[in-house]
Every structure is written in C-alpha cells, then in structure tokens.
Design a protein around this motif. Sequence first.
Motif, PDB file in Angstrom:
ATOM      1  N   SER A 117       0.841  -1.194   0.000  1.00  0.00           N
ATOM      2  CA  SER A 117       0.000   0.000   0.000  1.00  0.00           C
ATOM      3  C   SER A 117       0.879   1.248   0.000  1.00  0.00           C
ATOM      4  O   SER A 117       1.926   1.284   0.648  1.00  0.00           O
ATOM      5  N   LEU A 118       0.466   2.252  -0.734  1.00  0.00           N
ATOM      6  CA  LEU A 118       1.294   3.439  -0.906  1.00  0.00           C
ATOM      7  C   LEU A 118       1.163   4.377   0.283  1.00  0.00           C
ATOM      8  O   LEU A 118       0.086   4.536   0.839  1.00  0.00           O
ATOM      9  N   GLU A 119       2.287   4.979   0.642  1.00  0.00           N
ATOM     10  CA  GLU A 119       2.251   5.950   1.739  1.00  0.00           C
ATOM     11  C   GLU A 119       1.723   7.272   1.210  1.00  0.00           C
ATOM     12  O   GLU A 119       2.127   7.723   0.136  1.00  0.00           O
ATOM     13  N   GLU A 120       0.866   7.869   1.983  1.00  0.00           N
ATOM     14  CA  GLU A 120       0.450   9.217   1.630  1.00  0.00           C
ATOM     15  C   GLU A 120       1.438  10.161   2.316  1.00  0.00           C
ATOM     16  O   GLU A 120       2.113   9.775   3.255  1.00  0.00           O
ATOM     17  N   ASP A 121       1.497  11.382   1.854  1.00  0.00           N
ATOM     18  CA  ASP A 121       2.352  12.370   2.498  1.00  0.00           C
ATOM     19  C   ASP A 121       3.798  11.875   2.553  1.00  0.00           C
ATOM     20  O   ASP A 121       4.420  11.836   3.601  1.00  0.00           O
TER      21      ASP A 121
ATOM     22  N   ARG B 489       6.247  -3.663   6.663  1.00  0.00           N
ATOM     23  CA  ARG B 489       5.349  -4.361   5.731  1.00  0.00           C
ATOM     24  C   ARG B 489       5.031  -5.769   6.239  1.00  0.00           C
ATOM     25  O   ARG B 489       3.911  -6.248   6.097  1.00  0.00           O
ATOM     26  N   MET B 490       6.000  -6.421   6.834  1.00  0.00           N
ATOM     27  CA  MET B 490       5.732  -7.758   7.393  1.00  0.00           C
ATOM     28  C   MET B 490       4.683  -7.663   8.492  1.00  0.00           C
ATOM     29  O   MET B 490       3.773  -8.486   8.572  1.00  0.00           O
ATOM     30  N   ARG B 491       4.803  -6.640   9.337  1.00  0.00           N
ATOM     31  CA  ARG B 491       3.831  -6.468  10.418  1.00  0.00           C
ATOM     32  C   ARG B 491       2.449  -6.165   9.847  1.00  0.00           C
ATOM     33  O   ARG B 491       1.453  -6.696  10.326  1.00  0.00           O
ATOM     34  N   GLU B 492       2.410  -5.367   8.780  1.00  0.00           N
ATOM     35  CA  GLU B 492       1.115  -5.067   8.144  1.00  0.00           C
ATOM     36  C   GLU B 492       0.458  -6.342   7.600  1.00  0.00           C
ATOM     37  O   GLU B 492      -0.741  -6.553   7.765  1.00  0.00           O
ATOM     38  N   LEU B 509       4.773 -13.833   0.176  1.00  0.00           N
ATOM     39  CA  LEU B 509       5.329 -12.481   0.264  1.00  0.00           C
ATOM     40  C   LEU B 509       6.118 -12.316   1.574  1.00  0.00           C
ATOM     41  O   LEU B 509       7.193 -11.716   1.599  1.00  0.00           O
ATOM     42  N   LEU B 510       5.594 -12.887   2.662  1.00  0.00           N
ATOM     43  CA  LEU B 510       6.327 -12.864   3.938  1.00  0.00           C
ATOM     44  C   LEU B 510       7.672 -13.557   3.781  1.00  0.00           C
ATOM     45  O   LEU B 510       8.690 -13.080   4.278  1.00  0.00           O
ATOM     46  N   GLU B 511       7.652 -14.665   3.052  1.00  0.00           N
ATOM     47  CA  GLU B 511       8.899 -15.409   2.862  1.00  0.00           C
ATOM     48  C   GLU B 511       9.900 -14.604   2.030  1.00  0.00           C
ATOM     49  O   GLU B 511      11.100 -14.593   2.308  1.00  0.00           O
ATOM     50  N   ARG B 512       9.382 -13.903   1.006  1.00  0.00           N
ATOM     51  CA  ARG B 512      10.285 -13.116   0.144  1.00  0.00           C
ATOM     52  C   ARG B 512      10.874 -11.927   0.928  1.00  0.00           C
ATOM     53  O   ARG B 512      12.062 -11.645   0.842  1.00  0.00           O
ATOM     54  N   LEU B 513      10.025 -11.279   1.713  1.00  0.00           N
ATOM     55  CA  LEU B 513      10.522 -10.176   2.540  1.00  0.00           C
ATOM     56  C   LEU B 513      11.552 -10.701   3.549  1.00  0.00           C
ATOM     57  O   LEU B 513      12.578 -10.074   3.805  1.00  0.00           O
TER      58      LEU B 513
END
Lengths: 241, 620
Positions: A117-121, B489-492, B509-513
Amino acid sequence: MVKLTIDGREFQAEEEKTILEVASENGIHIPTLCYHEEVSPYGACRLCMVEVTRKGRKRLVASCLYPVAEGLVVRTETPEVNNIRRTVIELLLARCPDSEVVQEMAHDLGVDKPIFSLEEDNHKCILCALCTRVCQEVVGVSAITLVNRGVDRQMATPFYDFSEVCIGCGSCSFVCPTRAISFEDVGDTRVLTMPHVTMEFKLKKCSKCGKYWAPERQLEYIAKTAGIAPEAFDICPDCRD
Amino acid sequence: MERLSSPAELEKVRKSIVSKRDAKKPCITVCSGTGCHAFGCEKVSTAFQNEIKRLGLEEKVDVRTTGCHGFCERGPLVVIRPRDIFYQRVSADDAAEIISETVLKNNVIDRLLYADPNTGKKVVHEHEVPFYAGQKRFVFGNNGYIDPSSIDDYLAVGGYAALGKVLSGIKPEAVIEEIKKSGLRGRGGGGFPTGIKWESCRNAPSEDSVRYIICNADEGDPGAYMDRSLLEGNPHSVLEGMLIGAYAIGGHEGYVYVRHEYPLAVKNVRLAIKQAEEYGLLGKNILGSGFDFSIRINRGGGAFICGESSALMASLEGKVGEPRAKYIHTVEKGLWEKPTTLNNVETWANVPLIINQGADWYTKTGTANSKGTKIFSLVGKVNNTGLVEVPMGITLKEIIYDIGGGIPGGKKFKAVQTGGPSGGVIPDSLINLPVDFDELTKSGSMMGSGGMIVMDEDNCMVDIAKYFIGFLEGESCGKCVPCREGLKRMREILDGISEGRGKEGDIELLERLSTTLTDGALCALGSTAPNPVLSTIRYFRDEYEAHIKEKRCPAGVCKELITYQIIKEKCPGCGLCIKSCPSEAITSGGKKQPVILDQEKCIKCGACYDVCKLGAVKVS
C-alpha cells in the motif's frame, strides 16, 4: 595493489578501495541510492549488494562498504542479489510513490507496479542520509540530522524549525537523489524546502550588477572559514575580472 | 584496606577472611533478585535482621542478602545454610518462627517447604528441589551464597583466584590458548569462539597499543534477565573475567555498557569496581604484576539495537546508537577505531571458571561444539518460571518438564520460543532437541542470549509472529531499507492475516521479505528478525492457512476471527461473568437462567472466559 574479479573480468585495485569504487571506475554499473563519492559510505539503501566469494566463503555484501581484497570474486548480479534489489525498490516505491527517480529505478529492476500500500504524504525522502552527511562532512555545519528511530525516522532540522546554523548553501538539495529537498531563489530570498520544514535565507546583492547571487549566511561562513575578507563577496563572480 | 601487592598476598587475605568465618554458623540467605524483590523480599530481610537484633543473636546467626537464586516463581526464597533448608513464598511474618524453630531448634517448618506439584511430596533441601536438581550451576551458583555488595564474600568463595593465577606468571598467549581449548563461545547470541576473538584482538595492529575491553550488559530481550541477575548477584565474577580478558589481549581500559533500567546492577557493579580498586585488583600495577586495567560504567538509554556490538560502540563514543557494517571486524577497529574485545556478561563470568578449573575440566560439560553451561530465562506457560543454568546438550524436554515442572493447568505444550525476539519457535515434535548453538540454529531458531518462552495450546502462532515482528519494528534503528521498511510491511501483512484480511500469496510475500532481510539487512537485528515468521511458517503453516483461507484462529486468540458464546446447558446464571464484563455485553437471563451475551457489544477481551469456572463460555 590487489587482484580481484568482478563479473568474470580481472582487475587490479588499491587495497583501500571498495568494490563499488573499482566497479564504477571500470564501467560496471551497480545501482545505488545512498552513495556519493564526496561523503563517507553509509550502506543504508542496500541496492548495491553484490555476491562475494573469499577464501571459499560466499556471502552477500554492500559493495559501497566492502573493501577489495586479493583473490576476491565478485558477482554483481545473481538471483539473490536481484531479489534484494527488487524488494528494496518495491519497498521504496511504496514509501515514495511520487519520486521519479525511484519509479525509474523500479522500472529498470523490472518492477512496474507497487505491491505494498502506498504511503500518503511521502515527501519523496528515502532516508539515505546523503543530505546529513554532506552537511556534516563537506559543508561542516550539521544543520540537519536524522531524528527518531525505525519507521518514525525523519530527516529534520532541530525541533523542525529554522536551523540556526544552516547557511542555505543547498548542498543537501544538490546530493538528494530523489529531489526531496529543493530550493528556489525568488527576488532577494532563497527558499529551501525540506520534507518537514521550509527555510528562507536573505541573498547578497552584487554591488556592481545588482543581481542577488548567494545567501548572505553562506558568504559569511565561507569568509570566516577560509579567512577571506567579507568585502571580497560584494561583487558577484560574473562581475569579477 | 591496603592494596594487595602480590597474588600471594591475595591468598593470605583470602585465608584470613575464611578463617574468621565459622562454616557451621547458621546463615539465613534471603534472595534479593529481581523476582523476589517484586514479591517483597526486602521486608523479609529486614524482619530477619530485626528479629536477630531483638534476640541478641548477632554473633550466632548471620543474615545475608544475596543475588538471584533463580527460582523466581516461588519467591521470596530463603535458604538456611549450611543445612541447605529451602523455604519458599516466605513473608516477613514468617521470620520469627524460622529463627525460633529452624535456626535455633533445627525444626523444619512444613508449610514453607516446596511441594513438588507432580507428586505432592515436600522437599526440605535446596539441592533436592527438582528445579535445582537438574541444573549445573557453575556460573550462577555462587549467587545464592554471596552478598553482592561484599568483596570479602566473593573472596571467601575463591574469587579473584583466577586473576591471581594468571598474574603469577601465565603468559597472555597461554591464557588465550586455554580459553580457545575450553571451546567457550559467546553467550550474547552470536556464539563466536571467545578465544579466537581474543587472539584476533591481541594480534590486531594498534599504533599506540591501545586495546579496549567491553562488557555488553545491554540485555533487552523481552522476558530475559540472565545478565541482569549475574551483574546484580555476582558482579565481581564479571569484573574478574574482564580483567583476565584484558590481560590476555593487552588492554588497559574497559567499559561495562549496562542498561540504565537496571539500577541495582549499575549500583552493584559500581560498588564492586570501587572495592576492587581499593584492594588493588583494578587500577595500576595489579597485584604487583605491572599490569594496569581500569573499568568504567556506561549506562545505556534503553535502545534494543545498542546490544548490537557496533551500535553499542557508537553509543559509547557518544554517537547515535546505530550499527555499521562489520566487514572490518571490531577486534581490529572497534571502539574509537581501536582493536576491541566485546563479550557478554555471561561470557565474562565463565572466564574465571575456566582459568581456575582448566579447559579440560570445562570441556567435560557440553556437546561437541558447545561447551559448558548456559543460563536460560525460562518463562511463559511453564510451572517453574525462573533462571536456569543447564549443561549444553540438555534436551528441551528436560528443561521444560524436569526443571520447569511442565505446563500449568493441564494444558498441552505447543512450542518454545528461544533466542529472544529474533529467535524462532520450536514445536512439540522437536521437544527432544539437544540444546546447543548448532542444534538450535538448525531448527530455525537460535541460542541468542538465552530467552526461553514456553507456549501452550492457547497461543496462536500468527499472533506470536506478529508480536515479535512488532517488537523488532519498534526497535529497528531505521538505517537500512530492508529492516525499516521491510519489518513494517511484514507487520502489516501479519496484522491483515490476524484480522481476517489475509489473502492468497501472503505467506509467499512474507517469505520473500524475510529472505530480503536475512540476505540484505545491515546488521544482525535485521538479518535475524524474520526468524519468528519463518519458523512459525515452517512448523505451523496450517495455522497461517486457517487464518487466511478459513478466516479462523485455531487457538482462539485473534480477536477479529473469534466469537465468545455462552453454552446454555452449562450456565447456571451465577452472574460472575456479568460483573467481569467491561463492556456490559452480558446481561442476566433471569434467575437460574443462562446469561445472555450481546455480540454487538462484546469486545472479545476474554474476561468472561477467564472468570467462568464451569466452562460455560466457549471461544469459536
């Protein structure tokens, strides 16, 4: 001098040099965003990762920091290296979707659309610290720094306010790889725009042609550090003999 | 105290201290470690002291406040030596009775004895308590015998004898050889051979011959307090190790980098340094040998990353605690660009032991490539929480069941997390795994600094991974992109999976990260950070899939994926849950009728589930 191999080609290099220096001197391209030859290497972007084999041991290293050594075998592109570069640029693309430099580099690395997801700001700042390094090491004033930790990290002036020691030279803007810092001279004022602060500097007027040509603070700083009489800057370079 | 001028004089002083002490004189040792402090041990010590004063027994009975004994679960702990009578959960009110009955009349007070939860059998002596019986307390053992504020106590148990031995004519190279032969590996997490580290540092060129010694006491793993307890309970053993290390590498200045959040450790080390200086065991011309060494304390500000050696050194230099690439090792260019030997608290405390008893003795304990013992902080879903020192090669099963007393509440063991936040989880199927550096790494976890968190069937593995990644995200310094942006991103992704938004491809994706962090991060915090994710995916992939595909949390933990329900047949309408519910989601269904739970109002806190003794609340 040591002998090493990069992508199958043999090179001789001085011992103090890094892989990235030897590679770029010999026309081998290694992508990077946080490296500049005028400041000390930092190793933050991880785009310049390469595979090295030394004494039979293979590992991935940041080429901007890794010193060359006798018998070193370097491969600048392997599936593992490409995975790091690709993922790093995907992460940066999500952080700074508006940065053209990041977009172009992503395209070159085969990443066409963002997966996170893209960051805003986003301010286009990738936190490479080139600005803070040039300010400290080249200019010598440390007007800006990196503040906070981890995901909260930011490039900032003290208290996000006008930096009292900033001379408005714009070196930070010059080295910024993503154009997150910019400046514009409007009339008698230089406006320096950083991700979290905008600062204004009065420009010096040339006593001959009347052009506003450099920030007064910068000229005062140069005069002081170089031991030049301030009057030497009354005339702009164009009007000098 | 006059400065000691030779190793022989040190032995003379030791003899004089020991001769003044009557080995048969009763000594009430009160544990004053972190856990017992929380249980109020200070009041217990004061009560003993007051009672002894009241009875005028000062000459006949000693009271000694010691460091952590390890069995924190049962604190405050009191051991009456030399008879070794072990009392647990002692309160200030018990002091008078313990003195009148046990100390004066040799009667054992039954209610204060430890009862084995498995057999119900009461245990009288400390060494017979199953928690201690399975341990080998080489490094940690003296904690229970000495007052950390007394250098004489340390000398009485043979303290500084190893220093005296090396300064009596053993060459630095021979000291290094002995440490190499012992197979000692770094206890801070890396497991690097200590002797080789010392040798590299000694041989590293230094223009002005300056070499530094650092003790890394920046212990920051959640739930881990081994180093804290060693520094608090036996600071001189760490100083002695540093002294021997300094002599071996040719260093004259040392630092203890210790967390500011460890005030007692700071206090005790500071006092220990002062005492050692007064005795001439630190400072100039130590024991008349011509060897100089001084130690300073530097308090850390609490950043987890400052436990990483290069970040710690940056912090010591007064810079921001951020790591740097270590392509040029810190043994060559470390603190202020000088050759530096950094070891962890526990590693230093092992050194006097090896010098005193010899490498041959030391290598008798342990496995082929991991020698000696390791202190673990055994916490989580285990009956006997505490610090345990065990021989390398002991199985997880022995630690968790024999020493730890198994899982409370009759629950089923699920996994154990070792190695701190960047360690991994090891499942039930590997319970017989011998614990050493290499076996733990092979299993996808690591030794780390010695955290050991036991988990039962009620722990969700996605939730566990999410917790540790969240911790590391918060502690990442933010310098390199893979760690700063990757962990976020992993936490997300993990948040999404636990909240029912998981989708096909998330695991990949978790594995690639994870691979990007492992291969590409700047320091060990980043490169080991994916371990909690990789190990849970490796051993509990089905649990991830249940969350993603079926939107179900099998352990009943992830709030978005569970509901609490009242089993009508089992609910007599007692109303306990109504009182415990913070959101007024439960109302009475009438007298002796099952209660009614409003799903709209339920915040899924689990208070009703915990309070209901009849099993009338179920999670699904």
